[in-house]
Design an enzyme around this catalytic site. Structure first.
Site, short mmCIF file in Angstrom:
data_model
loop_
_atom_site.label_atom_id
_atom_site.label_comp_id
_atom_site.label_asym_id
_atom_site.label_seq_id
_atom_site.Cartn_x
_atom_site.Cartn_y
_atom_site.Cartn_z
N ASN A 91 0.83 -1.21 0.00
CA ASN A 91 0.00 0.00 0.00
C ASN A 91 0.87 1.25 0.00
O ASN A 91 0.53 2.25 -0.66
CB ASN A 91 -0.94 -0.01 1.20
N LEU B 291 0.09 -3.29 11.80
CA LEU B 291 -0.53 -4.26 12.71
C LEU B 291 -0.24 -3.92 14.17
O LEU B 291 0.27 -4.74 14.93
CB LEU B 291 -0.05 -5.67 12.36
N HIS C 107 -8.68 -1.27 5.35
CA HIS C 107 -9.05 -2.59 5.87
C HIS C 107 -9.52 -3.46 4.72
O HIS C 107 -10.33 -3.02 3.89
CB HIS C 107 -10.16 -2.47 6.93
#
Length: 207
Positions: free
Chosen positions: A14, A91, A110
């Protein structure tokens, strides 16, 4: 210019999508000023180095409390005059003091269509395993603002992805990234950078 910090824990796909879209002008009026990882061996740090972006490792376990870790993050972000914090596969549960200090200025990607397959324990492949176990025919990804809950903040963008009969968690994860995550996360950053959304009564609306 919107000054962005990207928080990562792993490969940084990402992050790479954001870097690429800033470079090609898809994301306008934006610069990535910092990449933060909680893991020293995260490949995302190499991506930051290759792009000439400052990076650092800030590990929660190096601090005696969640609040101390949160303050270290706040001090680092403040020192870099960060306008927006992007959680791109990060995380780590954010400390409450960090969420409060940067309220309305933290977004997360998400890998499901919230409110399905989200909340405590739903991350990485676990999300896609849950989708397949439930027999969903459609999944996707969601970009949302971060609040003090888990995956509960106002939704900015969502994109659906078809679930195929022969999908494994790994193939589904890859397709969700390619068809949804890498598209809507840069789009959300561009919307914020150019003042094209607002939050009204807990709902994100386009200007």
């Amino acid at each position: 210019m919107l000054r962005v910090a990207v928080c990562v824990s792993g490969g940084g796909t990402n992050l790479q999508a954001i870097i690429d879209r800033v470079k090609d002008g898809t994301i306008k009026n934006t610069g990535i000023v910092l990449v933060i990882s909680n893991k020293k061996d995260a490949y995302a740090l190499k991506r930051a180095e290759d792009a000439g972006i400052e990076s650092m490792v800030i590990m929660p376990k190096a601090y005696s409390s969640s609040e101390e870790f949160g303050q270290a993050m706040i001090d680092t972000l403040d020192a870099h005059s960060v306008d927006l914090v992007v959680l791109g596969g990060y995380l780590v549960i954010l400390p409450e003091n960090l969420v409060r200090a940067y309220e309305g200025r933290i977004i997360n990607i998400h890998p499901s269509l919230i409110p399905s397959h989200c909340g405590d324990g739903y991350y990485g492949l676990k999300v896609h395993e849950s989708v397949l176990k439930r027999g969903n025919k459609v999944t996707g990804a969601t970009v949302h603002f971060v609040d003090e809950g888990t995956d509960s903040g106002p939704i900015i963008l969502q994109k659906a992805v078809e679930v195929l009969d022969d999908d494994t968690p790994e193939t589904l994860q890859k397709r969700v990234m390619e068809q949804a995550e890498w598209k809507i996360l840069p789009e959300a950053i561009d919307l914020i950078a150019n003042d094209r959304i607002e939050i009204a009564d807990g709902i994100v609306k386009r200007r």
